[in-house]
Design an enzyme around this catalytic site. Sequence first.
Site, PDB file in Angstrom:
ATOM      1  N   TYR A  68       0.849  -1.208   0.000  1.00 23.48           N
ATOM      2  CA  TYR A  68       0.000   0.000   0.000  1.00 23.48           C
ATOM      3  C   TYR A  68       0.879   1.250   0.000  1.00 23.48           C
ATOM      4  CZ  TYR A  68      -3.777   3.226   1.018  1.00 23.48           C
ATOM      5  OH  TYR A  68      -4.673   4.268   0.940  1.00 23.48           O
ATOM      6  N   SER A 121      -6.422   0.946  -4.414  1.00 25.41           N
ATOM      7  CA  SER A 121      -6.537   2.378  -4.156  1.00 25.41           C
ATOM      8  C   SER A 121      -5.153   3.017  -4.300  1.00 25.41           C
ATOM      9  CB  SER A 121      -7.149   2.613  -2.774  1.00 25.41           C
ATOM     10  OG  SER A 121      -7.605   3.926  -2.645  1.00 25.41           O
ATOM     11  N   ASP A 165     -17.722   3.463  -8.246  1.00 25.74           N
ATOM     12  CA  ASP A 165     -16.743   3.933  -7.261  1.00 25.74           C
ATOM     13  C   ASP A 165     -16.736   5.461  -7.260  1.00 25.74           C
ATOM     14  OD1 ASP A 165     -14.595   4.478  -5.629  1.00 25.74           O
ATOM     15  OD2 ASP A 165     -13.239   3.068  -6.591  1.00 25.74           O
ATOM     16  N   HIS A 214     -15.958   1.428  -4.018  1.00 26.80           N
ATOM     17  CA  HIS A 214     -14.523   1.350  -3.748  1.00 26.80           C
ATOM     18  C   HIS A 214     -14.158   0.078  -2.996  1.00 26.80           C
ATOM     19  CE1 HIS A 214     -10.632   3.247  -3.873  1.00 26.80           C
ATOM     20  NE2 HIS A 214     -10.479   3.151  -2.566  1.00 26.80           N
TER      21      HIS A 214
END
Length: 713
Positions: free
Chosen positions: A485, A565, A648, A683
């Site tokens: 991430y 993301s 999203d 999302h």
Amino acid sequence: MRIRHLLLAASAATLAIAPIQAQEITVPDYPETRDDGTSETIFGQTIADPYRWLEDDVRVNPAVAQWVEDQNEVTDAILASLPLRDTFKQRITELTDYERFGLPEEKNGRYFYTRNDGLQNQSVLYVREGLNGEARLLIDPNEWSEDDATALAGYAITEDGSKLAYAIQDGGSDWRTVKVLDVATGETMSDTVEWVKFSAIDWAKDGSGFFYSRFPATGEGETFQALNTNHTVYFHRLGTDQSEDVQVFARPDMPELNNIAQVSEDGRYLVVTSSSGTEARYEVALVDLSQPNVDPRVLVPGFEHDYSYFGNVGDTFYFTTNDGAPRNRVVSLDISQVDPQPVEIIPEQAETLEGVSLVGGKLVASYLKDAKSQIRTYSLDGEPLREVALPGIGSAGGFGGDVDDSETFYYFSSYNRPTTIYRYDLDSGESDVWAAPEVAFNPDDFVVEQKFYTSKDGTRVPMFLVRSREVAESGEAVPTLLYGYGGFDISLTPGFSPSRIAWMEQGGAYAVANIRGGGEYGKAWHDAGRRSNKQNVFDDFIAAGEYLIEQGITPEDGLSIQGGSNGGLLVGAVTNQRPDLFAAGNAAVGVMDMLRFDRFTAGRYWVDDYGYPDREEDFAILRAYSPYHNVRDGVDYPAVLVTTADTDDRVVPGHSFKYTAALQAADLGDKPQVIRIETRAGHGSGKPTDKAIEEAADILAFLGHYSGLDQAQ
């Protein structure tokens, strides 16, 4: 309040399948994507943006809707031919089919909690009269829509346990509708509150109504793409229409602020925490609810530090803060003083302080030591009391409640252990299992390890590595899925996923790199991976891949990568920078156009981590790694599966659409670069169980085929 953070036992060895013969996957021709010739000059550079028309909402522009349909047709054809797809779907379904509970919350002798019987698309809310009373169903979101894509997105309970305000999320959107339930009768009341987003819901102590935050209503066709500004706190009085709600706190002078409200422990004050982005720099104001005509009092000014309120005893208000403590500490403020100054209660430790609860007259502090949970209790004046014993390497959280409670609840999970709920006695320090899952595998058949490797600039970075015991003891190099991430001060800690178990049962390994940009080591670790330091994030992840190959954990052609993301951005960026390193990648709901991310919905908040595209210094940095703008024509790329959803409204799907179009327009070798576009899924939050299983099976089958997992058994 951490605003930025607004899933019959059998041995794994018995589940091995016969080897699958290698087969060539035929990649259909990509749909033609119209190049509309759009370009613009920014700071003297000509920036081509030929697929800007794909930014339009699929619900508004028929051409975009047709593009989505055409792309899914190609992707579905590839996915349908993957050897492990059905195997993964069946096994992930079996592994998901176990009873799961949410943390209980007690109010006036009633215990509220969510439960999923295994394969329910949405978890259901129950209440018990007393800890061991009979469960009574309160809310079943599975009855709300035909496709089960409408979810219960949170709830708040009155102090007397008689009423419950609950948030409804439809189709994965960030927008919420709030309704009220009478707990005794189970009836939904007439109260309805709309246009709620990025909000807490907190009742007045007398149960007369609740506080919430909302944005103004949007214009037609703008609901899922327009920028969100003028976040305002309102009070809704029970039994009235929303048009009568009272504005409690607003900052029209700073429309970019988010304003989140909590009722203080004693009920007298509303604590409003304001922020302008995702960085933990807050201003805290007090609204005296006993004096409605008095202006809010700014308690913590300046937007300089993280001051997160978590409780008070009388005039003593407790906060976690990074003020003078990059890894956070606990301070108190005496609000009876004209100019209250922070008094240190728990000093900064070597470990990173994640959060604190004030419950049962004690402070329960959650720490991270190398991304693993540690829980410690303290007296209100900061005297150490005891450490909560945890079962091993994993994540623990919860510990909610009121200052006079004698019990609290927490969860523990790890990569090989689904969430178990514990009841903790605050006086004795004893933990008892409240709800433990029965799962279709043996957790002891899998080994969770922590490794450390060196990044490009010499930084030591931790990594979790999970494998079947058989693979770990054999020392064999096997196809490995690397996840990352690296942003927004978010820490990746151990957690359970049925799909990861299914991957490892097929002979693969799973790794999680705790790269810079996250919060694993506090503010300095976050700062080292944002704005002008963003390249460190990519370097750390690339170094993780190199380490896995060098150590013989995965073969050179066996490394897959995944992120969602900000992690989708990560996958896109490192694929451009080191396409030779990876066999396959999944970029999920990613931020792919770094020059226009701040123009849609919540994108404007992300400038704290990414910088401002309209500032020349930041523009140069963003342009250098933006996935959409740096696809390398004429270079062999790994197989790429982009995943997103047409609804999203956090990271609008135009990011993924444009990035995929750029990949398909380039000459990237023989492997496919395709996109899977879910409908009514948003999302990620609120996604129905069946859709989550289908998506996980598709992704793992794709990554597994192109990294050689088909041949691992």
